[in-house]
Every structure is written in structure tokens, then in C-alpha cells.
Design a protein around this motif. Structure first.
Motif, short mmCIF file in Angstrom:
data_model
loop_
_atom_site.label_atom_id
_atom_site.label_comp_id
_atom_site.label_asym_id
_atom_site.label_seq_id
_atom_site.Cartn_x
_atom_site.Cartn_y
_atom_site.Cartn_z
N ALA A 55 7.95 0.67 -10.12
CA ALA A 55 6.81 1.23 -9.37
C ALA A 55 5.53 1.11 -10.18
O ALA A 55 4.48 0.73 -9.64
N MET A 59 2.06 -0.77 -9.11
CA MET A 59 0.79 -0.03 -9.04
C MET A 59 -0.26 -0.66 -9.94
O MET A 59 -1.44 -0.65 -9.61
N MET A 90 8.45 4.31 -3.12
CA MET A 90 7.00 4.39 -3.22
C MET A 90 6.35 4.85 -1.91
O MET A 90 5.46 5.70 -1.93
N GLU A 98 2.58 7.23 -5.51
CA GLU A 98 2.82 5.81 -5.74
C GLU A 98 2.44 4.93 -4.56
O GLU A 98 1.74 3.93 -4.74
N GLY A 99 2.90 5.26 -3.38
CA GLY A 99 2.71 4.39 -2.22
C GLY A 99 1.26 4.08 -1.92
O GLY A 99 0.93 2.95 -1.53
N CYS A 144 3.74 -0.89 4.34
CA CYS A 144 3.37 -0.49 2.97
C CYS A 144 1.86 -0.50 2.76
O CYS A 144 1.39 -0.04 1.72
#
Length: 188
Positions: A55, A59, A90, A98-99, A144
């Protein structure tokens, strides 16, 4: 300098000709980091005990490329497992932490296929264009918040001569350079 992350999901890059050549060419492009995702699996499986690192890597990247061979009209199992483990985490489990960092980030697919381009059309051996077969990845990118750009396709990947592979790899590096210069990282 911005960072472009090329994640290669080939089941065994050491035995590949086309994907290995593409990965090698991508590694020559300024600001590109290439990661053989199969080589990162210490257990040889498709689990992701390093989800925090995965992750963090996404990022930190300004752009993401998913490179893989088409297998039975889909992605290799490791790419699907990575989507299930990392993107689910995420986007659904920790979206604010995170996402949200994926939103607006450029995404490109680099796909190798064993058949000729004419096989991927209505009425062709594979009934539909390669872009249609990759619709689930376009939908995933959309969900996403990633911005999907035009993919790079390499047809007849397992039939290319060394000179043809070298030319395709150079084309890939050029395509990456153009894409990098044409895209603006999220948040910039």
C-alpha cells in the motif's frame, strides 16, 4: 522528479522473453521503478503479508503501470490476488488512510498476448478486441479512482524474433516516456 511504478505480474520472469524485454526497457526510463511481483513472494504463493509495504508503495507512486501476459483472457493469478488483497484493503477497508491516495493517479496497462492482433476483433479467433477482454481492469481502475490511459499491447509475444523483441521493448520505453510526459500526477 515524479515516480512511475511498473509492477510486473509474470508467473516466471526469468523464463519470459517478451515480458522480460519490456521490463528491462522500462527500467531504462528516467524515474521508473520496475518490480517483479512474483519475485517478491517469499513463500512462492499469492498471499500478501507485506500489505503495508504494498500500500505504501502505491501511495508513494505518481503513476502506476500493471504489466502482465494475458492468460486465458484474463490476468495472471498473482495480479488478481494482488487486486483482492491490496486494492480491497486500500479502497474498501481503509479508504481515507490509503484509498484516497489512489484517486486521480494515472494507470496504464502493458499487456502481452500470444496471438496476432487480428485474432482480437469481432469474428476473430478470440471474438473481441483485447480492450474488451480487459474491461474488468477498466472497471477496477474506475472504482479505485485511478485514471486509466491507453494500454500498451504486444501481440504474438511468444513468437517474436530477438530483433522484434528488442524493437518492441524500445517501443514500450518510448510509450512510457510519452505517457509520463503527458500525464500529471494526482495532487500536482
Amino acid at each position: 522528479m515524479t515516480q512511475t511504478l511498473v509492477l510486473v505480474f509474470h508467473p516466471d520472469l526469468s523464463r519470459s522473453h517478451a515480458n522480460a524485454a519490456l521490463a528491462s526497457a522500462a527500467g531504462t526510463v528516467n524515474g521508473v521503478t520496475v518490480i517483479d511481483m512474483t519475485a517478491t513472494r517469499t513463500d512462492g504463493g499469492v498471499s500478501f503479508p507485506d500489505a503495508d509495504a504494498q500500500a505504501a508503495m502505491l501511495m508513494a507512486a505518481d503513476r502506476i503501470v500493471l504489466q502482465f501476459p494475458l492468460q486465458w483472457y484474463s490476468t495472471p493469478p498473482l495480479l488478481k490476488a494482488w487486486q483482492d488483497a491490496i486494492l480491497t484493503r486500500m479502497v474498501y477497508l481503509v479508504p481515507e488512510e490509503e484509498g484516497r491516495h489512489l484517486r486521480g493517479k494515472p494507470l496504464m496497462l502493458a499487456v502481452t498476448a500470444g496471438n496476432k492482433a487480428s485474432a482480437y476483433r469481432p469474428g476473430g479467433a478470440n471474438l473481441m478486441p483485447l480492450t474488451d477482454l480487459l474491461a474488468p481492469l477498466w472497471a477496477t481502475a474506475n472504482r479505485c479512482g485511478l485514471v486509466m490511459d491507453a494500454p500498451f499491447f504486444l501481440y504474438e509475444a511468444d513468437r517474436l524474433t530477438p530483433a522484434e523483441r528488442e524493437a518492441a521493448a524500445a517501443d514500450y520505453a518510448t510509450a512510457l516516456e510519452r505517457w509520463i510526459s503527458a500525464t500529471t500526477p494526482a495532487g500536482v
